[in-house]
Structures are given as C-alpha cells and as structure tokens.
Design an enzyme around this catalytic site. Structure first.
Site, PDB file in Angstrom:
ATOM      1  N   LYS A  22       0.819  -1.201   0.000  1.00  0.00           N
ATOM      2  CA  LYS A  22       0.000   0.000   0.000  1.00  0.00           C
ATOM      3  C   LYS A  22       0.857   1.257   0.000  1.00  0.00           C
ATOM      4  CE  LYS A  22      -2.666   2.786   3.277  1.00  0.00           C
ATOM      5  NZ  LYS A  22      -1.568   3.752   3.486  1.00  0.00           N
ATOM      6  N   ASN A  23       1.847   1.293   0.905  1.00  0.00           N
ATOM      7  CA  ASN A  23       2.628   2.517   1.074  1.00  0.00           C
ATOM      8  C   ASN A  23       3.505   2.818  -0.129  1.00  0.00           C
ATOM      9  OD1 ASN A  23       1.512   2.961   3.593  1.00  0.00           O
ATOM     10  ND2 ASN A  23       3.176   1.979   4.700  1.00  0.00           N
ATOM     11  N   ARG A  92      -4.407  10.189   2.964  1.00  0.00           N
ATOM     12  CA  ARG A  92      -3.229  11.004   3.235  1.00  0.00           C
ATOM     13  C   ARG A  92      -2.345  11.142   2.000  1.00  0.00           C
ATOM     14  NH1 ARG A  92      -1.357  14.822   6.717  1.00  0.00           N
ATOM     15  NH2 ARG A  92       0.853  14.602   7.157  1.00  0.00           N
ATOM     16  N   CYS A 116      -5.875   8.644   8.244  1.00  0.00           N
ATOM     17  CA  CYS A 116      -6.246   8.194   9.578  1.00  0.00           C
ATOM     18  C   CYS A 116      -5.888   9.221  10.643  1.00  0.00           C
ATOM     19  CB  CYS A 116      -5.527   6.885   9.912  1.00  0.00           C
ATOM     20  SG  CYS A 116      -6.125   5.467   8.986  1.00  0.00           S
ATOM     21  N   PRO A 122       1.326  17.215  10.297  1.00  0.00           N
ATOM     22  CA  PRO A 122       1.580  18.391   9.481  1.00  0.00           C
ATOM     23  C   PRO A 122       2.452  18.041   8.280  1.00  0.00           C
ATOM     24  CG  PRO A 122       2.958  18.429  11.436  1.00  0.00           C
ATOM     25  CD  PRO A 122       2.002  17.282  11.606  1.00  0.00           C
ATOM     26  N   ILE A 123       2.320  18.842   7.230  1.00  0.00           N
ATOM     27  CA  ILE A 123       3.146  18.614   6.042  1.00  0.00           C
ATOM     28  C   ILE A 123       4.156  19.752   5.884  1.00  0.00           C
ATOM     29  CG2 ILE A 123       1.444  17.186   4.877  1.00  0.00           C
ATOM     30  CD1 ILE A 123       0.674  19.619   3.204  1.00  0.00           C
ATOM     31  N   ASP A 124       4.531  20.359   7.009  1.00  0.00           N
ATOM     32  CA  ASP A 124       5.454  21.483   6.937  1.00  0.00           C
ATOM     33  C   ASP A 124       6.826  21.076   6.424  1.00  0.00           C
ATOM     34  OD1 ASP A 124       5.392  20.109   9.443  1.00  0.00           O
ATOM     35  OD2 ASP A 124       6.750  21.593  10.286  1.00  0.00           O
ATOM     36  N   ASP A 304       3.582   1.008  11.790  1.00  0.00           N
ATOM     37  CA  ASP A 304       2.347   0.439  11.255  1.00  0.00           C
ATOM     38  C   ASP A 304       2.075  -0.981  11.751  1.00  0.00           C
ATOM     39  OD1 ASP A 304       1.644   2.693   9.881  1.00  0.00           O
ATOM     40  OD2 ASP A 304       2.299   1.995   7.914  1.00  0.00           O
ATOM     41  N   ILE A 326       6.433   7.590  16.889  1.00  0.00           N
ATOM     42  CA  ILE A 326       6.177   8.313  15.639  1.00  0.00           C
ATOM     43  C   ILE A 326       4.880   9.114  15.706  1.00  0.00           C
ATOM     44  CG2 ILE A 326       6.040   8.121  13.141  1.00  0.00           C
ATOM     45  CD1 ILE A 326       8.658   7.016  14.227  1.00  0.00           C
TER      46      ILE A 326
END
Length: 417
Positions: A22-23, A92, A116, A122-124, A304, A326
C-alpha cells in the site's frame, strides 16, 4: 457503512498470499503523472486507497486502465486543475500530487490531504522542501497553492526522516534544474521502489534507501513500467496472526529482510517461526515471553505494525511495554481491546500490557487502519463473536482481507448496515 463479523478462536492454516505494498502503490500512482506518456504499474493492491487515487487521476484528465492488478496511466491529455477536498480528504497520500504536479507543471492547487487520525500530521517538512526548491506556497483556508517559474536543485535537510516528505521532494526534484540532495532522508523500502520507477522513466537518482539521496534534474521523463514490492505491513500483520492462532500458517510472497525487526522480536518471544526465501511459516505456541516494543523509522520496528503487535503482547506471560515514537494517537484501539478483556494501561504514547488475558468477542470500533487490523486479529483470537464497525479504515490498506482470511479457516464476513 460496513461491519465485520468474526467468529473467533479457530485455528488458521494454509497460505496467505501477500499483495503489493500500500505505502508504495499510493506514491507510485501519483508519480506516474511525471511521465509524458504511459506508465504501467503491476501488482497494484486492490484497496480503496487505490480507487481514491484513480479518481484524482480522472479529475486530472488522465486515461486510466485497470485490469486485475495492472494499472496503466496515460498522462498525454493531462489537465492541471484543482483537486477538490472531496477527493484529497479521502487519503493522506493525496499529497503526493503536490510534488508530482509541482515537478511537471510548476503549479498545484489541492486541499489539505486526509487519512487516519493517528496524530498530528503536518506537512510542513514537505512545504519547507518545496520552498527550498524555489516554489511559492500560498494557503487559502484548507487549500494549498504551490507555484514556481522554475525549480532549482538545492540541498534539503529534513529535520525528521519523513517517508512522505522524502518521496514528495524526490517527485518535485526529478525535473528541476541542477542537483538536489535530500539529507536525513527516510530509508524505507518503499522509497527504493519509487526511485526505481523514476529511474525507469529516465530520472537520475542515486542513494535511495540511504539517508542521502541525490537527484540530477532531467528535462523530460518517458514511458516506464514498475512492479509494486510486496507489502511488508500486510505480511507482518498476518505473521502476527499466525503467532496468535496459526497452525503452520504460511505467509507467501514476502521479502524477509524487509520485516527482520518483527521476526527478530517474534524469535525473542519464543514463537515457532520458519523463515524461507520468500515465505514465512508460523504456528501458535503457549508461554510466549513478554517483550518491549519501540517503534522507530526503518529499519527499526515499524509504527504500522505496532498496533497489531500489541494484540500478541496481550497473550504473553508477563508485562510487556509498547512504546510508540512516531504518532501520538496510536493507542485508539486500546479501549476496544480492554473491552474484549485485555489488560492495557496507556500513558501518553506508551502502553503497559499485562498478560496473558483471555479475549472475548465484543462490538468494537475501528478508529484507524492499523488499529482496525489489530481488532481483526483480536476478534480472530477471541472466544465468541466480535463485530467491528467503521471497517472502511481497514479496507483502505488490506486487499481482499475477507477472502484471504476465510481461505485459511477464519470465520469472518463483511456486512452492509
């Protein structure tokens, strides 16, 4: 809305075939728009995240053809348009269209990605990297606008080894001018898979899988083919299931070195596990030793797999510690496990698990993808009937889960409510 109904406490034996990761797939699909032509991706998992990304490709006027696990994406007539929140919020990984569109078109409009609720996400780090390449980033409420006259290669230092940021900056850099070096890059196996696709397209990338990735920009990318690597998280989930209730349960199509952090822990516990070239056989044993689990970036223990692993820790003889480093909301499944009879105490991002405890079927709620997988494992282990609601989370990441589990003796069904 769907729910899973599980009749637990059955021995599981036979073969579970692992699908594409998936990832990896959720990044390979957006990466395809960097090529000025066709990209073919094989071994694409049959999950709802795949379908959500295909919907976004259709919005962008790509020609998409899906046949079994083979996905062909033709970007010849791509139209760069706003990716509405109704599409981006479904997963995501929609944020990979930021890097891909910025790299190809030098302009992106997209709403904040979904996914999820496992913590602050954040996507900073992504945004800082885009800015370092020369992009201007504008926010309008929940919408991002990224634009640049040109992208110029540079040194980018990630303050955290973010998988998403590493991939997104690779996507943005392959068509940039000059050399980009991503320092403190994530090293996950999926990143190598993405780099291999880009290299097949004609990109100049070295160092994928290490903490320093170098990209020399090229003018154009062309048709390419790639296969999605096996899903180490799906494999890990079912290997843990084998330790819970397997009888020579074989997990096939795995790359054992990708999950050594898990199999090493299972050996430490005293599990009965046999590791072959591309498969792992595992059976339930009594008197498992308690252990401590600490999630880390790759090659450490995967975040995960932490939630599914916590179910196995409830069956160990003594006290185990599950430490998440994480995501701060990885304990959403614990109330449901305790309702089923587990003895777990949460303190922030840590859980103290006292076992062994006998689990019993209950009605529970999947709060996220991997937490939902943990409840499936608990339900298959428990006595009686377990009903899991909000299973859409689970279907995002585990292909054909009902078929695969039924095929090895599980009594599980999916029901519309």
């Amino acid at each position: 809305m769907k729910q899973m109904i599980i009749e637990g406490n059955n021995k599981l034996s036979g073969i579970i075939e692992i699908g594409g990761a998936k990832n990896s797939a959720v990044a390979l699909i957006p990466a395809a728009i960097l090529a000025s032509g066709k990209t073919t991706i094989n071994n694409v998992p049959n999950i709802s995240d795949r379908d959500a990304l295909i919907d976004i490709l259709n919005v962008l006027n790509c020609n998409v053809n899906l046949q079994d696990d083979k996905l062909t994406i033709d970007t010849t007539n791509l139209k760069n348009t706003l990716i509405e929140e109704s599409y981006s919020s479904r997963l995501r990984a929609s944020y990979y269209f930021m890097g891909a569109l910025l790299g190809r078109e030098k302009y992106v409009e997209i709403y904040i990605p979904g996914g999820c609720n496992i913590g602050s996400r954040p996507i900073d780090i992504h945004i800082d990297g885009f800015k370092a390449l020369g992009a201007e980033v504008i926010t309008e409420g929940n919408k991002y606008i990224l634009k640049a006259d040109r992208l110029i290669g540079t040194d980018i230092y990630l303050r955290f080894q973010s998988v998403g940021a590493t991939i997104n900056l690779m996507l943005a850099s392959v068509l940039a001018e000059g050399k980009t070096v991503i320092h403190n890059a994530a090293k996950e196996t999926e990143i190598i898979n993405i780099a291999d696709l880009l290299i097949n397209m004609g990109a100049n990338i070295s160092g994928a899988g290490t903490d320093e990735i170098t990209i020399i920009g090229v003018e154009e990318l062309h048709d390419a083919t790639i296969s999605v690597i096996p899903d180490r998280i799906e494999a890990g989930t079912y290997i843990i299931l084998g330790a819970l209730c397997g009888e020579k349960l074989t997990i096939k199509n795995v790359i054992p070195e990708h999950i050594e952090s898990l199999t090493d822990k299972l050996k430490e516990m005293g599990s009965h596990i046999t590791i072959n070239t591309d498969s792992i056989e595992i059976s339930k044993v009594d008197n498992l030793k308690p252990i401590n689990i600490k999630t880390l970036v790759y090659p450490g223990f995967p975040t995960d797999i932490g939630q599914p692993m916590s179910v196995l820790l409830t069956q160990c003889n003594g006290i185990s510690l599950f430490e998440e480093t994480i995501w701060e909301n990885r304990m959403g499944h614990v109330p449901s496990l305790n309702k089923m009879g587990a003895n777990i105490k949460v303190n922030g991002m840590n859980a103290i698990i006292n076992g062994p405890t006998k689990l019993k079927g209950e009605e529970v709620i999947a709060t996220d993808l991997r937490g939902g997988a943990a409840l499936v494992l608990a339900g298959l282990t428990a006595e009686g009937t377990t009903i899991i609601t909000d299973v859409e989370h689970i279907l995002r990441g585990y292909e054909n889960i009902i078929y695969k589990l039924t095929n090895v003796g599980a009594k599980i069904e999916l029901k519309e409510i």
